[in-house]
Design a protein around this motif. Sequence first.
Motif: not given
Length: 383
Positions: A153, A155, A160, A162
């Motif tokens: 991930r 962000w 983001s 992921e």
Amino acid sequence: MSIRPAILVLALAGLGTSVWWLWPAPVPAPAEEPLELARVLGGTDTDGYARAEQPRPFRFPVDHGPHPGYRSEWWYFTGNLADAGGRRFGYELALFRFALAPGEAQRSSRWAARQVYMGHLALTDAGAQRFQYEERFARAALGLAGARGAPFRVWIEDWSVEGDGFPWRLAAAGEGFALDLALDPLKPVVLQGDNGLSRKGAGAGNASYYYSIPRLATEGTITVGSVAHTVRGESWLDREWSTSALEEGQAGWDWFGLQLDDGHELMVYRLRRRDGSVDPHSAGTLIAPDGTPLPLSDTDVRVDVLESWTSPRGGTYPARWRFAVPAVDLTLEIEPVLDDQELDVTPRYWEGAVEIRGERKGQRITGRGYVELTGYAATAPPR
């Protein structure tokens, strides 16, 4: 909320595609002077940071995540998509991490952080002949921004990318537009340069660790205003981390990520010197349909600029190109989908969707891609 006044202090002067946003900490320019890319990238403050000096083993999924010992890194996604009616879109989501100082923050405050993240989001809407973009920043504290490798991930607030394995989900929204996409590799990871060590100059450590996933099947939704478009197409990921900056005399670069309809991809970066010549550390890679990379030197690719475009904000960019790679009998012409795909961020640069046509071994070839152009225009100073 804008934090532009902090940019000179933090040396957050964007890049990508794209390709090398190497962020030192320069002395701020006087307020009346424009911010130039070469000024921002010319620092030499490397003490305490890891350096990209030798090839290293890459391990996935861990290397999809952060490398905080290096001063900067980025996750750079670009793609060309279309809806069922053929309406064409291009997108860029670039997420950058910058170290303000080596080592870990002494967390006397929950706000304490030595890592700052920057993001650029852009949408090319060819059907509406419109280009939109946004820029944002957040510190790596209180969950505002960050990255991890397993599960992957990265962000910045609600932007983001992921996934616990593939496909990855990419989600980001700007004023009046939004992306929600699933990305799944069609090609294996390609290690650029010397087994992933990409040299940018002659100086020791003036290099990055650089890999690409040059073709990812992409589907999902692009929302423009109140209209949601179901889209499909292909994306490209570039990943780099390093501590180095541009060498003395280097002014910027042109980066090309091209996906051809015969299953090949071509990545080329051309480092430009202040005198207009091409730096010999420029390079590229031709990637075969099975993922096998063919490294290219600066002399293996001939690039002719056929047209130029002058920004209404100042600065002139190349706007159409002819490529020739004689060793593989490949010629291409590359043309932007829109002339104005310039991000007026920190600093200003051009990054946009392009169309490709040409020939390989006498056979017609087409494709789509992305081009990034830096160092052609100065950014007005933050106030």
